[in-house]
Design a protein around this motif. Structure first.
Motif, PDB file in Angstrom:
ATOM      1  N   HIS A  11      -5.925  -2.416  14.931  1.00  0.00           N
ATOM      2  CA  HIS A  11      -6.888  -2.505  13.830  1.00  0.00           C
ATOM      3  C   HIS A  11      -6.738  -3.816  13.071  1.00  0.00           C
ATOM      4  O   HIS A  11      -7.715  -4.416  12.632  1.00  0.00           O
ATOM      5  N   GLN A  24      -2.114   5.303   3.815  1.00  0.00           N
ATOM      6  CA  GLN A  24      -3.428   4.811   3.388  1.00  0.00           C
ATOM      7  C   GLN A  24      -3.926   3.704   4.327  1.00  0.00           C
ATOM      8  O   GLN A  24      -3.996   2.541   3.965  1.00  0.00           O
ATOM      9  N   ASP A  25      -4.277   4.095   5.562  1.00  0.00           N
ATOM     10  CA  ASP A  25      -4.723   3.106   6.550  1.00  0.00           C
ATOM     11  C   ASP A  25      -5.987   2.391   6.100  1.00  0.00           C
ATOM     12  O   ASP A  25      -6.198   1.217   6.420  1.00  0.00           O
ATOM     13  N   ASN A  26      -6.850   3.090   5.362  1.00  0.00           N
ATOM     14  CA  ASN A  26      -8.075   2.455   4.883  1.00  0.00           C
ATOM     15  C   ASN A  26      -7.760   1.296   3.943  1.00  0.00           C
ATOM     16  O   ASN A  26      -8.483   0.290   3.913  1.00  0.00           O
ATOM     17  N   ASP A  27      -6.685   1.435   3.165  1.00  0.00           N
ATOM     18  CA  ASP A  27      -6.266   0.342   2.283  1.00  0.00           C
ATOM     19  C   ASP A  27      -5.858  -0.880   3.094  1.00  0.00           C
ATOM     20  O   ASP A  27      -6.150  -2.020   2.719  1.00  0.00           O
ATOM     21  N   ILE A  47      -6.889  -1.755   6.140  1.00  0.00           N
ATOM     22  CA  ILE A  47      -8.080  -2.375   6.725  1.00  0.00           C
ATOM     23  C   ILE A  47      -8.883  -3.109   5.662  1.00  0.00           C
ATOM     24  O   ILE A  47      -9.360  -4.230   5.884  1.00  0.00           O
ATOM     25  N   LYS A  48      -9.021  -2.490   4.489  1.00  0.00           N
ATOM     26  CA  LYS A  48      -9.754  -3.150   3.397  1.00  0.00           C
ATOM     27  C   LYS A  48      -9.069  -4.446   3.005  1.00  0.00           C
ATOM     28  O   LYS A  48      -9.725  -5.470   2.783  1.00  0.00           O
ATOM     29  N   THR A  84       0.824  -1.203   0.000  1.00  0.00           N
ATOM     30  CA  THR A  84       0.000   0.000   0.000  1.00  0.00           C
ATOM     31  C   THR A  84       0.860   1.256   0.000  1.00  0.00           C
ATOM     32  O   THR A  84       2.047   1.218   0.332  1.00  0.00           O
TER      33      THR A  84
END
Length: 240
Positions: free
Chosen positions: A199, A87-90, A92-93, A83
């Motif tokens: 997370h 881009q923490d959302n990446d 988690i996704k 990643t």
């Protein structure tokens, strides 16, 4: 007879990064396959015996997330998502889709090697120090785990777990009835370098719950102890 080398697939649309990763892993005596896009990566995984895949998130034709999702439909092979920084959302996704770890660009070769070694180590279903501490077969409520065969069933139906999910379940079962702290779980399942990655733990707990809980929104087996950790219920309510 020469032992088969561990085969790693690295997929990235940046030729420079692809060459760097491949050369670094080859120097560590891994057999390396490369793919320049997601479509090529998926075809390679379906055709060859791959021990670990490094998938860049942003790839043409098929992105890394979609490749990961498709692979999880037929394989529990370890996957590291690559990643962009921040881009923490990446991250988690990726975990939600079944990835085992992540690597953040830009990375150095030492970090790359460390992540690869850690994921390959965790891909073993259960380390020796845990195996001797768990009975061959453990049954709690409607859940049954046969550790000699790495077989998990619920109401007699087999539940397919990734190696990381299996190790997480095994450690919680080993400590059934006791609260296991977040940091202890992270250290035992992923390693000390992952302390603080709450997370990542939460996403994997949620994935495990979706597989073994009759109602994941109201768990009976894996209980959350807010601010402390998790507990595997020794006597799940409503499951006796």
């Amino acid at each position: 007879m020469t032992a088969r080398k561990i085969t790693i697939l690295t997929a990235d649309d940046d030729p420079q990064i692809l060459r760097l990763v491949a050369r670094t892993l080859e120097l560590e005596d891994y057999h390396v396959l490369t793919a320049k896009d997601g479509e090529e990566a998926l075809a390679c995984i379906e055709a060859d015996h791959i021990d670990l895949a490094l998938l860049d998130v942003m790839m043409p034709k098929i992105d890394g997330f979609t490749v990961c999702q498709k692979v999880r439909e037929f394989s529990a092979m370890p996957i590291i998502m690559v990643t962009a920084r921040g881009q923490d959302n990446d991250k988690i996704k990726g975990f939600n889709l079944g990835a085992d770890d992540y690597l953040t660009k830009p990375f150095n070769v030492d970090e790359l090697i460390a992540r690869v070694r850690a994921v390959l180590r965790r891909s073993q279903f259960m380390p020796p120090e845990q195996a001797h501490a768990v009975r061959t077969v453990t049954t709690i409520g409607r859940l049954k785990v046969d550790f000699s065969q790495h077989l998990v069933t619920f109401d007699g139906q087999e539940i397919v777990l990734s190696p990381t999910e299996y190790r997480l379940l095994a450690y919680l079962l080993q400590n059934a009835g006791r609260i296991v702290t977040l940091d202890l779980l992270l250290e035992r399942i992923w390693g000390q370098e992952y302390l603080g990655e709450s997370h990542m733990l939460q996403v994997n707990i949620n994935r495990l719950r979706r597989k073994i809980e009759p109602d994941p929104a109201h768990p009976r087996y894996i209980l959350t102890k807010i601010g402390i950790g998790y507990q595997f219920a020794a006597h799940p309510k409503g499951e006796e």
